[in-house]
Motif scaffolding. Structure first.
Motif, PDB file in Angstrom:
ATOM      1  N   CYS A 464     -27.027 -53.003 101.054  1.00  0.00           N
ATOM      2  CA  CYS A 464     -26.087 -54.004 100.536  1.00  0.00           C
ATOM      3  C   CYS A 464     -26.743 -55.373 100.487  1.00  0.00           C
ATOM      4  N   GLY A 465     -26.273 -56.191  99.566  1.00  0.00           N
ATOM      5  CA  GLY A 465     -26.707 -57.566  99.524  1.00  0.00           C
ATOM      6  C   GLY A 465     -26.057 -58.364 100.638  1.00  0.00           C
ATOM      7  N   ASP A 466     -26.666 -59.508 100.976  1.00  0.00           N
ATOM      8  CA  ASP A 466     -26.076 -60.345 102.012  1.00  0.00           C
ATOM      9  C   ASP A 466     -24.733 -60.903 101.566  1.00  0.00           C
ATOM     10  N   GLY A 467     -24.574 -61.156 100.272  1.00  0.00           N
ATOM     11  CA  GLY A 467     -23.284 -61.603  99.770  1.00  0.00           C
ATOM     12  C   GLY A 467     -22.211 -60.548  99.938  1.00  0.00           C
ATOM     13  N   CYS A 468     -22.547 -59.292  99.624  1.00  0.00           N
ATOM     14  CA  CYS A 468     -21.582 -58.195  99.798  1.00  0.00           C
ATOM     15  C   CYS A 468     -21.219 -58.016 101.264  1.00  0.00           C
ATOM     16  N   GLY A 494     -30.275 -64.801 100.648  1.00  0.00           N
ATOM     17  CA  GLY A 494     -29.495 -66.023 100.616  1.00  0.00           C
ATOM     18  C   GLY A 494     -29.026 -66.462  99.242  1.00  0.00           C
ATOM     19  N   GLU A 495     -28.832 -65.507  98.338  1.00  0.00           N
ATOM     20  CA  GLU A 495     -28.339 -65.879  97.009  1.00  0.00           C
ATOM     21  C   GLU A 495     -27.646 -64.691  96.348  1.00  0.00           C
ATOM     22  N   PHE A 496     -26.790 -65.023  95.367  1.00  0.00           N
ATOM     23  CA  PHE A 496     -26.207 -63.994  94.514  1.00  0.00           C
ATOM     24  C   PHE A 496     -27.170 -63.789  93.349  1.00  0.00           C
ATOM     25  N   LYS A 497     -28.112 -62.858  93.532  1.00  0.00           N
ATOM     26  CA  LYS A 497     -29.222 -62.750  92.589  1.00  0.00           C
ATOM     27  C   LYS A 497     -28.772 -62.326  91.197  1.00  0.00           C
ATOM     28  N   LEU A 498     -27.856 -61.341  91.105  1.00  0.00           N
ATOM     29  CA  LEU A 498     -27.435 -60.894  89.780  1.00  0.00           C
ATOM     30  C   LEU A 498     -26.777 -62.022  88.996  1.00  0.00           C
ATOM     31  N   ILE A 499     -25.990 -62.838  89.685  1.00  0.00           N
ATOM     32  CA  ILE A 499     -25.343 -63.949  88.990  1.00  0.00           C
ATOM     33  C   ILE A 499     -26.381 -64.968  88.544  1.00  0.00           C
ATOM     34  N   ARG A 500     -27.366 -65.245  89.408  1.00  0.00           N
ATOM     35  CA  ARG A 500     -28.447 -66.158  89.014  1.00  0.00           C
ATOM     36  C   ARG A 500     -29.167 -65.641  87.768  1.00  0.00           C
ATOM     37  N   LEU A 501     -29.517 -64.349  87.768  1.00  0.00           N
ATOM     38  CA  LEU A 501     -30.234 -63.784  86.625  1.00  0.00           C
ATOM     39  C   LEU A 501     -29.375 -63.824  85.371  1.00  0.00           C
ATOM     40  N   TYR A 502     -28.077 -63.569  85.527  1.00  0.00           N
ATOM     41  CA  TYR A 502     -27.165 -63.623  84.385  1.00  0.00           C
ATOM     42  C   TYR A 502     -27.088 -65.048  83.827  1.00  0.00           C
ATOM     43  N   GLN A 503     -26.980 -66.022  84.717  1.00  0.00           N
ATOM     44  CA  GLN A 503     -26.946 -67.415  84.265  1.00  0.00           C
ATOM     45  C   GLN A 503     -28.228 -67.783  83.524  1.00  0.00           C
ATOM     46  N   LEU A 512     -24.889 -72.896  91.957  1.00  0.00           N
ATOM     47  CA  LEU A 512     -23.842 -72.460  92.879  1.00  0.00           C
ATOM     48  C   LEU A 512     -23.962 -70.986  93.243  1.00  0.00           C
ATOM     49  N   VAL A 513     -25.187 -70.503  93.370  1.00  0.00           N
ATOM     50  CA  VAL A 513     -25.403 -69.095  93.707  1.00  0.00           C
ATOM     51  C   VAL A 513     -26.161 -68.931  95.024  1.00  0.00           C
ATOM     52  N   GLU A 514     -26.426 -70.020  95.718  1.00  0.00           N
ATOM     53  CA  GLU A 514     -27.116 -69.945  97.003  1.00  0.00           C
ATOM     54  C   GLU A 514     -26.120 -70.164  98.138  1.00  0.00           C
ATOM     55  N   PHE A 515     -26.433 -69.617  99.306  1.00  0.00           N
ATOM     56  CA  PHE A 515     -25.539 -69.758 100.453  1.00  0.00           C
ATOM     57  C   PHE A 515     -26.339 -69.571 101.734  1.00  0.00           C
ATOM     58  N   GLN A 516     -25.729 -69.953 102.841  1.00  0.00           N
ATOM     59  CA  GLN A 516     -26.345 -69.777 104.152  1.00  0.00           C
ATOM     60  C   GLN A 516     -25.762 -68.559 104.839  1.00  0.00           C
ATOM     61  N   ASN A 517     -26.605 -67.817 105.523  1.00  0.00           N
ATOM     62  CA  ASN A 517     -26.163 -66.634 106.252  1.00  0.00           C
ATOM     63  C   ASN A 517     -26.133 -66.898 107.749  1.00  0.00           C
ATOM     64  N   ARG A 562     -37.256 -63.717  97.241  1.00  0.00           N
ATOM     65  CA  ARG A 562     -36.423 -64.084  96.095  1.00  0.00           C
ATOM     66  C   ARG A 562     -37.158 -63.925  94.778  1.00  0.00           C
ATOM     67  N   TRP A 563     -38.456 -63.751  94.828  1.00  0.00           N
ATOM     68  CA  TRP A 563     -39.246 -63.803  93.602  1.00  0.00           C
ATOM     69  C   TRP A 563     -39.230 -62.490  92.832  1.00  0.00           C
ATOM     70  N   ALA A 564     -38.814 -61.416  93.468  1.00  0.00           N
ATOM     71  CA  ALA A 564     -38.787 -60.119  92.781  1.00  0.00           C
ATOM     72  C   ALA A 564     -37.554 -60.020  91.887  1.00  0.00           C
ATOM     73  N   VAL A 565     -37.743 -59.461  90.701  1.00  0.00           N
ATOM     74  CA  VAL A 565     -36.655 -59.287  89.741  1.00  0.00           C
ATOM     75  C   VAL A 565     -36.465 -57.795  89.500  1.00  0.00           C
ATOM     76  N   PRO A 566     -35.237 -57.285  89.581  1.00  0.00           N
ATOM     77  CA  PRO A 566     -35.038 -55.848  89.379  1.00  0.00           C
ATOM     78  C   PRO A 566     -35.381 -55.413  87.965  1.00  0.00           C
ATOM     79  N   HIS A 567     -35.843 -54.174  87.846  1.00  0.00           N
ATOM     80  CA  HIS A 567     -36.172 -53.603  86.547  1.00  0.00           C
ATOM     81  C   HIS A 567     -34.893 -53.485  85.734  1.00  0.00           C
ATOM     82  N   TYR A 568     -34.887 -54.092  84.567  1.00  0.00           N
ATOM     83  CA  TYR A 568     -33.665 -54.100  83.761  1.00  0.00           C
ATOM     84  C   TYR A 568     -34.022 -54.232  82.288  1.00  0.00           C
TER      85      TYR A 568
END
Length: 599
Positions: A464-468, A494-503, A512-517, A562-568
């Motif tokens: 799971c992601g840290d956001g989930c 520490g980020e909502f990566k899918l939303i960042r990539l979508y943006q 507004l996609v970063e947060f503290q854990n 954070r630098w890795a991007v999922p295959h899409y």
């Protein structure tokens, strides 16, 4: 297994067949016991106080009280995910009841037979603004409208004499055709002193499989036989419906006998071992190029147990089946002719459908030449090491290597699921499940507890992601309290990566996609669970082995880069073609905008 249900009403006469009069919630619990319910997930409240007492006295049903009723609904989905049992959740009236909505929506979209029972304010006070009132009168919310929109059917129980009939019908509706959720509101009037169910009877449940029509089986077998004779290429596209119907042996027999390349949706992973020579990968927007190639070259697509939803069709791509014959096998007529029109359909439980078609083909097709297919590319694809933290692709590979036989791996909503679907290789008997079309965050973070209760002998792991996790991870306390040894692996960046990539893909900007854990390890240990922080793959593998061996609820905080991007890719032709499609679409849009402006 996805099934159709025939409920048998059992009426007994004579002293041995009678049951004493009982209170309403006692009758509901006895009916649940009759249909084989083993676990109840829910929250407390005065409207369901009598239900809590009835469950306390049950010798068959184990009750799990959750921190939030939403988690209870997710756990009920987990209970039903790989079983033939009814998932059951409950909540008090008003906000407690409404907290079940997300899980019931998951059950609706993902085909889980789930029953929710909720309390309901007294009928005589409707419209007066009673505590937790949801009658829809005079400014109160309308629970029936809400539950009707998220279930197959919602009932309001107002007469104690209707308890058995309503419960029987509700269970019937949950299982028949495509399984799904149902709901019963119980008016608080029925819990008053002296109100009893005097016509209590046993509820019989006779589960009947949805069998394939013989004429359609023969028709499809003829089409496939002619295709093999003409050396046309056939590919099997298999989804979760085949997994749920336990069709793995039948799928393997078919593809081996007729040398059919197998591609799966993410949720079809493991239907046949992903190391099998004919298994060519996941067909999805975050899938394997080998699967794209097999699909692209196919003349006939045999779609089994999947709904051809968004991610498995590259955002419902218009030309996906151009030049191809689509044969669609599904348990529900509603799944046919949605975004795509198949030339042939077969409504059936997947296991029986595949067995019947294979038997019919055996009589028509001789020896088939060995298929030449490209194997899956995820292990061969080089992962570029990035500085500082764990690459999520390597983390996913490690999870796949270390997952025990028969293990269940659950993904949640986020980029981590793309990594897991792409890099984890499952053996036959292992399962992977991502959120379905409804797609809530934390659905499987919590649902894993239900899966583990239903399958105590299997290792259950959540990636799971840290956001989930932070949306539902407080249920770790529930796992500790009830000694439920789920393993949660947090992909922590520490980020909502899918939303960042979508943006970034749409606007070339992100925000507004970063947060503290929190300190996840300290939290886990404060709850009484085991916690591990890992910064390297070696540390992860050591922590994972310890988690499996311990038999305790465990949280592993994996620090990923954070630098890795999922295959899409938005195109089945691959990433480059997908990028070209995106650029061309933008150019067409810009050109159309200029022309409109000139006019």
């Amino acid at each position: 297994m996805r099934v159709c249900v025939r409920l048998v009403r059992v009426r007994r006469t004579g002293r041995a067949g009678r049951r004493r009069a009982v209170r309403v919630y006692e009758a509901i619990v006895k009916g649940l016991e009759d249909v084989g319910t083993q676990t109840a997930f829910g929250g407390t409240g005065e409207h369901v106080a009598d239900l809590l007492l009835a469950l306390k006295d049950s010798r068959q049903i184990r009750t799990i009280i959750t921190r939030n009723e939403q988690a209870a609904s997710y756990m009920a989905c987990g209970e039903a995910m790989y079983t033939n049992r009814l998932g059951f959740c409950f909540a008090t009236g008003g906000p407690g009841a409404f907290n079940l909505i997300n899980g019931l929506a998951v059950a609706r979209s993902d085909s889980y037979p789930v029953l929710a029972v909720t309390g309901y304010a007294p009928l005589e006070w409707r419209g007066w603004g009673a505590l937790n009132e949801t009658s829809g009168l005079r400014g109160t919310p309308d629970s029936h409208a809400v539950f009707a929109s998220t279930t197959k059917k919602s009932f309001l129980l107002t007469d104690a004499g209707d308890v058995c009939d309503v419960l029987e019908e509700a269970v019937h509706v949950a299982f028949e055709g495509r399984p799904g959720p149902v709901h019963i509101d119980v008016a608080q009037d029925l819990t008053r002193h002296g109100v009893e169910v005097k016509n209590l009877r046993r509820i019989g449940l006779d589960v009947q499989p949805v069998r394939p029509d013989e004429a359609r089986v023969e028709e499809i077998a003829s089409v496939l036989a002619e295709a093999f004779a003409a050396r046309k290429r056939v590919v099997a596209l298999v989804g979760f419906g085949a997994v749920r119907s336990e069709a793995g042996p039948e799928i393997r027999r078919m593809i081996e006998r007729f040398q059919i390349p197998l591609v799966t949706t993410m949720d079809g992973k493991g239907i046949v071992s992903e190391g099998h020579p004919l298994a060519v990968g996941v067909f999805a927007d975050s899938g394997h190029s080998s699967a794209w190639k097999a699909f692209r070259e196919a003349d006939i697509v045999l779609s089994i147990g999947n709904s051809l939803n968004q991610h498995a069709t590259f955002d419902f791509r218009d030309d996906l089946f151009d030049g191809k014959v689509l044969i669609h096998v599904n348990i529900s007529e509603d799944e046919f002719n949605r975004a795509y029109r198949p030339q042939y359909t077969l409504r059936s439980d997947a296991r029986r459908a595949v067995a019947a078609v294979t038997d019919a083909l055996e009589q028509r097709v001789g020896e088939v030449p060995r298929a030449e297919v490209e194997g899956q590319d995820y292990e061969a694809r080089h992962i570029h090491n990035l500085p500082g933290k764990i690459h999520p692709g390597e983390l996913a590979q490690a999870i796949g290597r270390l997952l025990p036989p028969q293990g269940v791996l659950l993904g949640d909503a986020g980029a981590h699921t793309a990594w897991l679907g792409y890099y984890v290789e499952l053996d036959e008997g292992q399962h992977f499940r991502k959120p379905g079309s409804f797609g809530p965050m934390a659905g499987n973070v919590c649902g894993a507890i239900g899966v583990k209760i239903a399958h105590p002998e299997r290792t259950v792991v959540v990636g799971c992601g840290d956001g989930c996790y932070t949306m539902g991870g407080f249920e770790l306390m529930t796992a500790v309290e009830h000694d439920i040894p789920v393993i949660w692996i947090i992909f922590n960046d520490g980020e909502f990566k899918l939303i960042r990539l979508y943006q970034l893909s749409r606007r070339a900007d992100a925000g507004l996609v970063e947060f503290q854990n929190p300190d996840f390890v300290a939290y886990a240990r404060s709850c009484g669970a085991d916690g591990h922080r890992v910064d390297t793959l070696d540390e992860f593998e050591e922590a994972f082995r310890a988690a499996v061996a311990s038999g305790r609820p465990t949280l592993i905080d994996a620090r990923i880069t954070r630098w890795a991007v999922p295959h899409y890719s938005p195109s089945p032709e691959g990433q480059i073609s997908g990028l070209v499609d995106v650029v061309e679409a933008r150019l067409r849009k810009d050109q159309k905008g200029r022309q409109t402006g000139e006019e």
